[in-house]
Design a protein around this motif. Structure first.
Motif, PDB file in Angstrom:
ATOM      1  N   PRO A 116     -22.586 -16.098   0.233  1.00 47.51           N
ATOM      2  CA  PRO A 116     -23.205 -16.933   1.264  1.00 47.51           C
ATOM      3  C   PRO A 116     -22.207 -17.354   2.351  1.00 47.51           C
ATOM      4  O   PRO A 116     -21.040 -17.628   2.069  1.00 47.51           O
ATOM      5  CB  PRO A 116     -23.694 -18.155   0.480  1.00 47.51           C
ATOM      6  CG  PRO A 116     -23.893 -17.654  -0.920  1.00 47.51           C
ATOM      7  CD  PRO A 116     -22.811 -16.629  -1.114  1.00 47.51           C
ATOM      8  N   ILE A 117     -22.697 -17.380   3.578  1.00 41.80           N
ATOM      9  CA  ILE A 117     -21.899 -17.791   4.739  1.00 41.80           C
ATOM     10  C   ILE A 117     -22.312 -19.226   5.069  1.00 41.80           C
ATOM     11  O   ILE A 117     -23.287 -19.457   5.768  1.00 41.80           O
ATOM     12  CB  ILE A 117     -22.131 -16.845   5.933  1.00 41.80           C
ATOM     13  CG1 ILE A 117     -21.720 -15.425   5.550  1.00 41.80           C
ATOM     14  CG2 ILE A 117     -21.372 -17.337   7.167  1.00 41.80           C
ATOM     15  CD1 ILE A 117     -22.090 -14.360   6.575  1.00 41.80           C
ATOM     16  N   PHE A 118     -21.563 -20.183   4.506  1.00 44.57           N
ATOM     17  CA  PHE A 118     -21.938 -21.580   4.670  1.00 44.57           C
ATOM     18  C   PHE A 118     -21.394 -22.207   5.947  1.00 44.57           C
ATOM     19  O   PHE A 118     -21.954 -23.179   6.442  1.00 44.57           O
ATOM     20  CB  PHE A 118     -21.491 -22.405   3.461  1.00 44.57           C
ATOM     21  CG  PHE A 118     -22.318 -22.137   2.233  1.00 44.57           C
ATOM     22  CD1 PHE A 118     -23.660 -22.463   2.198  1.00 44.57           C
ATOM     23  CD2 PHE A 118     -21.749 -21.561   1.109  1.00 44.57           C
ATOM     24  CE1 PHE A 118     -24.435 -22.220   1.076  1.00 44.57           C
ATOM     25  CE2 PHE A 118     -22.512 -21.314  -0.016  1.00 44.57           C
ATOM     26  CZ  PHE A 118     -23.855 -21.652  -0.040  1.00 44.57           C
ATOM     27  N   LYS A 119     -20.290 -21.702   6.457  1.00 43.95           N
ATOM     28  CA  LYS A 119     -19.738 -22.265   7.690  1.00 43.95           C
ATOM     29  C   LYS A 119     -19.377 -21.141   8.648  1.00 43.95           C
ATOM     30  O   LYS A 119     -18.942 -20.065   8.226  1.00 43.95           O
ATOM     31  CB  LYS A 119     -18.552 -23.174   7.417  1.00 43.95           C
ATOM     32  CG  LYS A 119     -17.400 -22.533   6.688  1.00 43.95           C
ATOM     33  CD  LYS A 119     -16.215 -23.449   6.562  1.00 43.95           C
ATOM     34  CE  LYS A 119     -16.276 -24.237   5.275  1.00 43.95           C
ATOM     35  NZ  LYS A 119     -15.081 -25.030   5.030  1.00 43.95           N
ATOM     36  N   TRP A 120     -19.580 -21.405   9.938  1.00 45.68           N
ATOM     37  CA  TRP A 120     -19.264 -20.396  10.947  1.00 45.68           C
ATOM     38  C   TRP A 120     -19.186 -21.073  12.303  1.00 45.68           C
ATOM     39  O   TRP A 120     -19.681 -22.185  12.493  1.00 45.68           O
ATOM     40  CB  TRP A 120     -20.306 -19.278  10.961  1.00 45.68           C
ATOM     41  CG  TRP A 120     -21.621 -19.678  11.568  1.00 45.68           C
ATOM     42  CD1 TRP A 120     -22.654 -20.339  10.954  1.00 45.68           C
ATOM     43  CD2 TRP A 120     -22.040 -19.457  12.916  1.00 45.68           C
ATOM     44  NE1 TRP A 120     -23.680 -20.534  11.838  1.00 45.68           N
ATOM     45  CE2 TRP A 120     -23.329 -20.007  13.050  1.00 45.68           C
ATOM     46  CE3 TRP A 120     -21.442 -18.854  14.020  1.00 45.68           C
ATOM     47  CZ2 TRP A 120     -24.040 -19.969  14.245  1.00 45.68           C
ATOM     48  CZ3 TRP A 120     -22.154 -18.809  15.203  1.00 45.68           C
ATOM     49  CH2 TRP A 120     -23.434 -19.363  15.306  1.00 45.68           C
TER      50      TRP A 120
END
Length: 187
Positions: A116-120
């Motif tokens: 999962p990509i939780f921050k960007w």
């Protein structure tokens, strides 16, 4: 007679010049960068982007994707991004398994190492994107990637240890500036 008729047609087209310029040759110049005014998620979970010239672009969901998270327009207004949410067997909520960036008329779907990509956030005014990936629960490190949007090329990556039950005091590592910038952005 056929030769004379062919010569007359060629001469007319040559003089006019418009027939020699097909739509394909008119489009060979460099693509013009679009700019974006706003973005939202519609009632069907699709990403809806409004360009500066008031055109509407709809980015459809991909496969089992349930929706998009709240979209962000880059500071230079040349890209729009949103996390793509997917159902997960082991949680009561959907998780962001892709980061979708729309720029210059193209959709870019980033998955990194498929966590999962939780921050960007956008980097360099929207020409690059930085993101962090980790398991839903009990991760001992965060995997970060910095990518160029247009080519999707990986510029840099870093694995930063985090305190966890197995490693309460992880070793200190040098944190790249682009990771520190991402972590200081509180969106």
């Amino acid at each position: 007679m056929n030769l004379l008729l062919t010569s007359v047609i060629v001469a007319m087209l040559w003089k006019d010049g418009s027939a020699a310029q097909t739509p394909k040759t008119r489009q060979t110049g460099a693509p013009r960068d679009e700019t974006y005014e706003s973005a939202a998620v519609d009632a069907n979970g699709r990403l809806v982007i409004i360009t500066s010239d008031q055109r509407t672009i709809v980015v459809a969901k991909d496969g089992e994707q349930s929706s998009f998270a709240e979209p962000i327009v880059s500071s230079a207004r040349t890209a729009v991004g949103a996390q793509a949410q997917f159902p997960n067997c082991c949680t009561s909520y959907d998780i962001p398994l892709q980061l979708v960036i729309y720029a210059s008329g193209k959709i870019h779907r980033f998955t990194g190492i498929e966590l999962p990509i939780f921050k960007w956030h956008f980097a360099d005014g929207g020409t690059r994107v930085a993101y962090g990936q980790e398991p839903v629960h009990f991760g001992c490190s965060i995997h970060y990637e910095l990518r160029e949007i247009r080519s999707e090329r990986l510029i840099d990556s870093a694995d930063i240890p985090e305190p966890c039950g197995q490693i309460p005091n992880p070793p200190a590592v040098k944190i790249p500036k682009w990771v520190a910038d991402l972590n200081s952005d509180r969106r």
